[in-house]
Scaffold this active site. Structure first.
Site, PDB file in Angstrom:
ATOM      1  N   ASP A  30      -5.442  17.222  22.048  1.00  0.00           N
ATOM      2  CA  ASP A  30      -5.945  17.870  20.899  1.00  0.00           C
ATOM      3  C   ASP A  30      -4.611  18.332  20.187  1.00  0.00           C
ATOM      4  OD1 ASP A  30      -8.524  19.798  19.834  1.00  0.00           O
ATOM      5  OD2 ASP A  30      -6.557  20.503  19.321  1.00  0.00           O
ATOM      6  N   ASN A  87     -19.030  20.983  19.640  1.00  0.00           N
ATOM      7  CA  ASN A  87     -19.752  22.182  18.705  1.00  0.00           C
ATOM      8  C   ASN A  87     -20.333  21.120  17.468  1.00  0.00           C
ATOM      9  OD1 ASN A  87     -17.973  24.201  19.577  1.00  0.00           O
ATOM     10  ND2 ASN A  87     -16.136  23.425  18.886  1.00  0.00           N
ATOM     11  N   VAL A  96     -14.166  18.805  12.362  1.00  0.00           N
ATOM     12  CA  VAL A  96     -14.021  17.536  12.334  1.00  0.00           C
ATOM     13  C   VAL A  96     -15.311  16.776  12.510  1.00  0.00           C
ATOM     14  CG1 VAL A  96     -12.843  15.104  13.132  1.00  0.00           C
ATOM     15  CG2 VAL A  96     -11.613  17.255  13.022  1.00  0.00           C
ATOM     16  N   HIS A 100     -17.139  15.083  19.197  1.00  0.00           N
ATOM     17  CA  HIS A 100     -15.942  14.889  20.156  1.00  0.00           C
ATOM     18  C   HIS A 100     -16.375  16.107  21.177  1.00  0.00           C
ATOM     19  CE1 HIS A 100     -15.048  17.601  16.447  1.00  0.00           C
ATOM     20  NE2 HIS A 100     -14.628  18.494  17.564  1.00  0.00           N
ATOM     21  N   HIS A 102     -14.824  18.714  23.684  1.00  0.00           N
ATOM     22  CA  HIS A 102     -13.571  19.215  24.417  1.00  0.00           C
ATOM     23  C   HIS A 102     -13.545  19.490  25.465  1.00  0.00           C
ATOM     24  CE1 HIS A 102     -12.363  21.119  20.217  1.00  0.00           C
ATOM     25  NE2 HIS A 102     -13.833  20.946  19.765  1.00  0.00           N
TER      26      HIS A 102
HETATM   27  P1  5GP Z   1     -13.847  21.164  16.339  1.00  0.00           P
HETATM   28  O1  5GP Z   1     -13.381  22.395  15.438  1.00  0.00           O
HETATM   29  O2  5GP Z   1     -14.408  20.209  15.300  1.00  0.00           O
HETATM   30  O3  5GP Z   1     -15.035  21.109  17.117  1.00  0.00           O
HETATM   31  O4  5GP Z   1     -12.618  20.331  16.855  1.00  0.00           O
HETATM   32  C1  5GP Z   1     -11.649  19.812  15.948  1.00  0.00           C
HETATM   33  C2  5GP Z   1     -10.269  19.891  16.830  1.00  0.00           C
HETATM   34  O5  5GP Z   1      -9.601  18.775  16.419  1.00  0.00           O
HETATM   35  C3  5GP Z   1      -9.379  20.968  16.925  1.00  0.00           C
HETATM   36  O6  5GP Z   1      -9.507  21.605  18.248  1.00  0.00           O
HETATM   37  C4  5GP Z   1      -8.359  20.435  16.207  1.00  0.00           C
HETATM   38  O7  5GP Z   1      -7.441  21.239  16.777  1.00  0.00           O
HETATM   39  C5  5GP Z   1      -8.259  18.896  16.314  1.00  0.00           C
HETATM   40  N1  5GP Z   1      -7.555  18.281  15.433  1.00  0.00           N
HETATM   41  C6  5GP Z   1      -7.891  18.267  14.263  1.00  0.00           C
HETATM   42  N2  5GP Z   1      -6.918  17.464  13.712  1.00  0.00           N
HETATM   43  C7  5GP Z   1      -6.388  16.836  14.670  1.00  0.00           C
HETATM   44  C8  5GP Z   1      -5.511  15.587  14.389  1.00  0.00           C
HETATM   45  O8  5GP Z   1      -4.984  14.971  13.457  1.00  0.00           O
HETATM   46  N3  5GP Z   1      -5.240  15.140  15.673  1.00  0.00           N
HETATM   47  C9  5GP Z   1      -5.510  15.766  16.863  1.00  0.00           C
HETATM   48  N4  5GP Z   1      -5.145  14.876  18.051  1.00  0.00           N
HETATM   49  N5  5GP Z   1      -6.466  16.531  17.088  1.00  0.00           N
HETATM   50  C10 5GP Z   1      -6.685  17.137  15.995  1.00  0.00           C
END
Ligand code: 5GP
Ligand code: ZN
Length: 114
Positions: A30, A87, A96, A100, A102
């Site tokens: 992440d 999520n 995003v 995914h 975590h």
């Molecule tokens: P969500 O909030 O959708 O459950 O998690 C999205 C995750 O994607 C977040 O923990 C965020 O830090 C990670 N993330 C967002 N953009 C990028 C990226 O460009 N590269 C990587 N490796 N992680 C990302």
């Protein structure tokens, strides 16, 4: 999905620190880690949220958990403890829209989550 960040990471268009890849699944660090171990495990195939899952995704969703457990083992948190969380949509904080998992570990994790 041309505009999906995680599809682009999966196909190598956007760089990420990969920790696993196979035919179906990619895992990477992440960008903004919330714990010493914070890896995201994704299916290569685009699915926006858990709400769009169908029977055709059953196998790959199970595989996400097995890859997560293998990473937890390699990173030394299998015995101390780790968490896998996914999520969906606004109230859960999804930012995003490509599913995914975590994978978090390496510190005491709070429960219930915020
Ligand atoms: P969500 O909030 O959708 O459950 O998690 C999205 C995750 O994607 C977040 O923990 C965020 O830090 C990670 N993330 C967002 N953009 C990028 C990226 O460009 N590269 C990587 N490796 N992680 C990302
Ligand atoms: Zn995608």
């Amino acid at each position: 999905m041309p505009d999906c960040l995680f599809c682009k990471i999966a196909d190598g268009t956007i760089p990420a620190t990969l920790v696993h890849q196979d035919d179906e699944v990619v895992a990477f660090e992440d960008l903004n880690p919330q714990a010493p171990l914070h890896v995201l495990v994704i299916p290569r195939r685009h699915v926006p949220t858990m709400n769009e899952l169908g029977a055709e995704h059953d196998q790959v969703m199970g595989r996400l958990y097995r890859v997560a457990a293998a990473i937890a083992g390699r990173r030394g948190v299998a015995a101390s403890g780790w968490r896998a969380v996914m999520n969906a949509n606004r109230d859960a904080g999804q930012t995003v829209f490509h599913v995914h998992l975590h994978v978090l570990g390496g510190r005491q994790l709070g429960w219930p989550p915020g």
